[in-house]
Design a protein around this motif. Structure first.
Motif, short mmCIF file in Angstrom:
data_model
loop_
_atom_site.label_atom_id
_atom_site.label_comp_id
_atom_site.label_asym_id
_atom_site.label_seq_id
_atom_site.Cartn_x
_atom_site.Cartn_y
_atom_site.Cartn_z
N PRO A 37 7.70 4.99 10.66
CA PRO A 37 8.15 4.39 11.92
C PRO A 37 7.03 3.77 12.76
O PRO A 37 7.22 2.72 13.35
N ASP A 38 5.88 4.42 12.79
CA ASP A 38 4.84 3.87 13.65
C ASP A 38 4.22 2.58 13.08
O ASP A 38 3.77 1.71 13.82
N ARG B 141 6.08 0.46 11.45
CA ARG B 141 7.12 -0.52 11.80
C ARG B 141 7.02 -0.93 13.26
O ARG B 141 7.19 -2.10 13.59
N ARG B 142 6.80 0.03 14.12
CA ARG B 142 6.63 -0.29 15.55
C ARG B 142 5.51 -1.34 15.69
O ARG B 142 5.68 -2.36 16.38
N THR C 67 12.40 10.92 6.08
CA THR C 67 13.85 11.08 5.88
C THR C 67 14.23 11.04 4.40
O THR C 67 15.39 11.03 4.06
N PRO D 261 3.73 7.30 -6.71
CA PRO D 261 2.96 8.44 -6.18
C PRO D 261 3.16 8.62 -4.67
O PRO D 261 2.87 9.67 -4.13
N ALA D 262 3.64 7.58 -3.98
CA ALA D 262 3.88 7.65 -2.54
C ALA D 262 4.76 6.48 -2.15
O ALA D 262 5.05 5.60 -2.97
N ILE E 10 5.21 0.74 4.98
CA ILE E 10 6.23 0.18 5.87
C ILE E 10 7.39 1.15 6.13
O ILE E 10 8.18 0.95 7.05
N VAL E 11 7.49 2.22 5.37
CA VAL E 11 8.56 3.20 5.66
C VAL E 11 8.26 3.99 6.94
O VAL E 11 9.17 4.56 7.54
N ARG F 2 0.82 -1.21 0.00
CA ARG F 2 0.00 0.00 0.00
C ARG F 2 0.86 1.26 0.00
O ARG F 2 1.70 1.46 0.89
N LEU F 3 0.65 2.12 -0.96
CA LEU F 3 1.41 3.37 -1.05
C LEU F 3 0.62 4.49 -0.40
O LEU F 3 -0.52 4.76 -0.77
N GLN F 4 1.26 5.14 0.58
CA GLN F 4 0.55 6.20 1.30
C GLN F 4 1.58 7.03 2.06
O GLN F 4 2.30 6.51 2.91
N GLY F 5 1.67 8.29 1.71
CA GLY F 5 2.61 9.18 2.42
C GLY F 5 4.06 8.95 2.01
O GLY F 5 4.38 8.07 1.21
N LEU G 75 4.32 -3.42 13.36
CA LEU G 75 4.71 -4.70 12.75
C LEU G 75 5.75 -5.44 13.59
O LEU G 75 5.71 -6.66 13.74
N MET G 76 6.69 -4.69 14.15
CA MET G 76 7.72 -5.32 14.98
C MET G 76 7.11 -5.92 16.25
O MET G 76 7.52 -6.98 16.71
#
Lengths: 591, 591
Positions: free
Chosen positions: B342-343, B345-346, B326, B334-335, B339-340, B319-322, B348-349
């Motif tokens: 941080p929240d 990832r938090r 960095t 387009p986005a 998974i880029v 899913r592409l969003q935002g 998912l981790m």
């Protein structure tokens, strides 16, 4: 079977004893004395218990259906909506110029808790209309207001918000719905919008959609988005309904909960639309309403926990199972009630402490909105902007958790739909997602609100806690509350400091901790509320004729929160301070 | 739409690299080499992905129906069950004397994860049969075993467990179902049982109910309960089916989830039943199976989190969003993918660290059951008895939480049934309730298991952690794991000490903290698993041809758990040490 009774006594305590609303210097508050708010809450409680609540389970079971392009709501919804309308509940805080009763937002809020707790899916038809009303009220021209608002105030016409598209949720800049200017000043709107709550139904004559779209030739991305009024039926100059507009329902979604609300895919096919506000400034128009809307969703979160708690408590008192280990409490019965067991009490106290704390927090937030709007107080506006993501994110996360805990008290019966507890959990779940998923709230808080106006509002927030603590530092009765609050506030400040120091070098240092920060801040806010409520209750106890049982329970619950919930701030701080490395360590492909 | 792939690589890592099963001195383990278990898991993965998983959503949507006394399972379930049976999956660890394959319980467990993750409701028909099989296998006479087991091993006949009655859930002593002895040695069973999973259906020739009932004239309460075999169809001496027994389905419950499993109200009307084990010792017979059954439910908890995580991860990558703050990671698109952030990832981790840790914990527990049963090791039996409520309570609480978190990654789509995430949450919810609600698990842990055999097992548990820490104390690579584990273990010991000191004076001091203790101990167990996995991965990395990506991800995930999850023990300890006062303060009427 489940029941619901509006918690008017507790609401009155918050409104008058804790917040002292009628003596606040906010225009319109001078009329809000105890009798007046009591009468309104009493009546709201009646329609909630007698009309909305009985429709709650019906709505869940039947859901909405789409046949030949027509959406049908569950049995009894139409009649119930008529009663809501006829009772004047939809116009409570609306502008008298358009037929409203002109009450402050705080009254919309406390009545909103009652309506939402008794039937969240049903109340959303009105809630969405209120949101659309506000947008037009703030951004519309006089002509637009005259044309659209009077019927929206009565909910003869209901409203919707159209933001999301299949490929554009949080990232609205990617939206494709387009608006083509016409010679008469109107626009032709074409595109598809999804997740449109109350998108269509059979309870009103017309549905007024507020639709975000891009005017061709405008800036790229989020800066090229404008907001349009797109009615289901066009409206003639004399106010009568004209022909059907190019708006249709593509589908009703099957959802986990809020089945009574029609969540629609809306198709716009050269539908006639009218620009609301300035072109390309659609997001700004949306943002104006966001504090209100998000506070409303936070309210939904704890309102579902409230109704779930009421039923869990009743079950715990009624259901006989096992014996108190310290000696039978119901020796003549076959077993003791569940509530004798310490772990059941832990669970119930968690719920009680959350719901009552959340209520105080949201009501307090509503007074800030009133202060910002009615007294044009910029500080109040800044503070509520800061707290809005906390209200939305923390209260909906916890509301769902507490509804789940309430369900747990029922054991196996909690899992059976007939007993009603599952619905509260399933309904509460959406509040964590819509109106900006909670991860987005955390991002808004840490990435935007903390630094807003040079950090002025967060500093004011800490200052407020500090003065409270200083004010009561020599009050022995308050020692058990001031100490933990101070401690938690220090934790939160330490987290903020960490973000400032590390976030400059690496934004991920702040963003990896954003969710924990949102929860920390939620705890600090509830801690502040509980400290204030404890103080209020202690003072009230000294007066003649005090309701001792109620006030002592309030103090005991405050102690519970301080002991068992507030110290969670330490865990969150610890997580934040471990930094972004462990969060960001894995490549996307290495998960 | 959702997918499921059996995580065979991770399972093999746990079985062989971490637990080294084929070199453990447990009879039957000598055959479990990497190729052998790999082949089984591969095949289990196939039937799961190709047969069970496609039926998962069908089962949820259609549910089971009761018409004229006949229960119908969802479309395709019967054929799917035939495939499960024909593939020999139902007989994996059953006694070869009755047609089983005689594999250790660990193999039942790892295959069980795959079957349960792909279709929890479906797999329960087999799981319940397995439970009933075990009860008859342990407590039945030779004649009973010959008569009932062969067809249960193949699932030609399925089994059920009948404990709960409308007024008797946790407190089984209050049950009213009665057993009247007959001259031929059989009993007439009469009464109503509720929440009977797989109570009746159209996928087997016969259903063998194990029913708890009271023989008239026996002791009061829980000590007068006996266990009976009550078949749907009586069975002739030649093994052919005889007439219908006095057993009928009163109702199928509408539940929050596991719709594909028929949860029945069962009515027994002078049904013929046969005593299993000793009279009045029915609970003892039930308890023998409890470690197994509860481990199985703990497994369901993390298995739902596993399938939810797989899908959340896929969505986050897709899913592409935002945009990454960095710098864009997908500049041509387009986005950036979700998974880029941080929240995300938090989130998912958290899921990854939980699921992989839970898998290791449950597999480890299964080896203890094998050691207890196959090597008659009393220490292993004591340790798994201690850990069972933790496996059941902690892993199902967290499993539900993580399934909810996985749903959150989907944003609005997570709430729409079509996307599949809601089902994982709704299905996972039951695991916190059945087989002893989690509050009862906490009570069992603190009120019973800690002190069992004079506290020998909990001391052995702490000793084991201590030796692990001592063994690796000079290993620099292990410093980041040994330190936090030691710290968490100290917290847990402090809580145990508090219970010992205070619980003597006031049992509520221990019981008010039981739930927190269960969670603390869960964290310590997962901490131990992660420390062991980190060590295993570090060693493996030194070998030629090591799967570096996999092993490094394992170490990174271990670090994540140590940093972000394990320190929760401090919060739980703090809560426990505040004592019972705030929990017990309110009178029942003051809530």
């Amino acid at each position: 079977m489940p029941t619901y009774t509006a918690p008017t006594k507790d609401m009155q305590f918050v409104l008058h004893d804790v917040l002292g609303i009628s003596s606040q210097d906010i225009p319109g508050y001078e009329d809000l004395d105890r009798d007046f708010t009591g009468a309104i809450l009493e009546e709201a409680g009646k329609i909630a218990s007698e009309v909305l609540f009985p429709l709650n389970e019906v709505g869940d079971r039947q859901g909405c259906t789409l046949e030949n392009g027509v959406v049908r709501t569950p049995e009894g919804f139409k009649e119930g909506f008529d009663q809501l309308r006829d009772g004047g509940w939809t116009s409570l805080d609306c502008d008298p110029e358009y037929g409203g009763q002109g009450l402050p937002y705080i009254m919309y809020t406390c009545v909103g808790e009652v309506l939402s707790a008794s039937n969240m899916a049903f109340n959303m038809y009105y809630g969405l209309t209120h949101g659309a009303y506000s947008a037009i009220h703030v951004h519309g021209t006089d002509e637009q207001k005259q044309k659209w608002l009077p019927k929206m105030v009565t909910c003869e016409w209901t409203g919707t918000m159209n933001l999301t598209e299949p490929h554009a949720g949080t990232d609205l800049g990617m939206m494709r719905t387009k608006a083509v200017p016409q010679e008469d000043g109107s626009y032709k709107i074409s595109g598809q919008k999804i997740f449109i709550s109350a998108g269509d139904h059979d309870m009103s004559e017309n549905v007024i959609h507020l639709v975000l779209a891009k005017i061709q030739g405008g800036p790229d991305g989020i800066k090229g988005v404008s907001l349009f009024i797109v009615p289901k039926f066009k409206v003639n100059d004399d106010g009568s309904l004209g022909p059907r507009n190019g708006v249709s329902v593509g589908k009703i979604e099957e959802k986990m909960g809020i089945h009574g609300n029609s969540t629609c895919v809306m198709n716009y096919d050269e539908a006639e639309g009218y620009l609301l506000g300035t072109e390309h400034k659609g997001m700004r128009a949306m943002f104006t309403m966001m504090n209100e809307a998000r506070l409303g969703v936070g309210l939904q979160g704890y309102a579902q926990a409230e109704v779930a708690y009421q039923n869990a408590l009743a079950y715990a008192v009624d259901r006989l199972q096992g014996r108190d280990v310290t000696g039978a409490k119901n020796p003549d019965g076959p077993a003791d009630p569940l509530i004798v067991h310490p772990d059941i009490r832990r669970n119930l106290m968690d719920q009680k402490a959350f719901v009552e704390g959340a209520r105080a927090f949201v009501f307090w937030g509503a007074t800030m909105i009133d202060r910002a709007m009615r007294a044009e107080d910029k500080d109040a506006d800044g503070l509520i902007s800061l707290l809005t993501p906390v209200i939305k994110g923390f209260l909906t996360d916890k509301g769902y958790e507490m509804a789940t805990n309430a369900q747990q008290v029922y054991g196996g019966h909690g899992y059976i739909e007939e007993w009603g507890m599952s619905q509260y959990v399933r309904d509460a779940r959406i509040a964590m997602i819509y109106e900006g998923a909670n991860g987005v709230q955390a991002l808004d808080l840490v990435g935007r609100k903390l630094a807003q106006d040079g950090g002025k509002h967060v500093m004011a927030f800490f200052e407020m806690i500090k003065s409270f603590c200083t004010e009561h530092k020599d009050d022995e009765d308050m020692a058990g509350f001031v100490g933990p609050l101070k401690e938690a506030s220090k934790d939160l400040q330490a987290a903020g400091m960490y973000f400032m120091q590390e976030g400059m070098k690496n934004p991920n240092a702040a963003l990896s901790g954003s969710y924990d920060f949102m929860h920390m801040m939620g705890h600090v806010c509830l801690g502040l509320m509980w400290a204030r409520m404890a103080k209020t209750a202690q003072d009230a106890l000294k007066q003649d004729g005090a309701d001792r049982d109620f006030l002592e329970a309030k103090i005991a619950t405050a102690r519970y929160y301080m002991a068992r919930q507030l110290p969670a701030t330490k865990m969150h701080l610890g997580r934040i301070q471990t930094g972004p490395e462990t969060v960001m360590a894995l490549e996307s492909t290495a998960f």
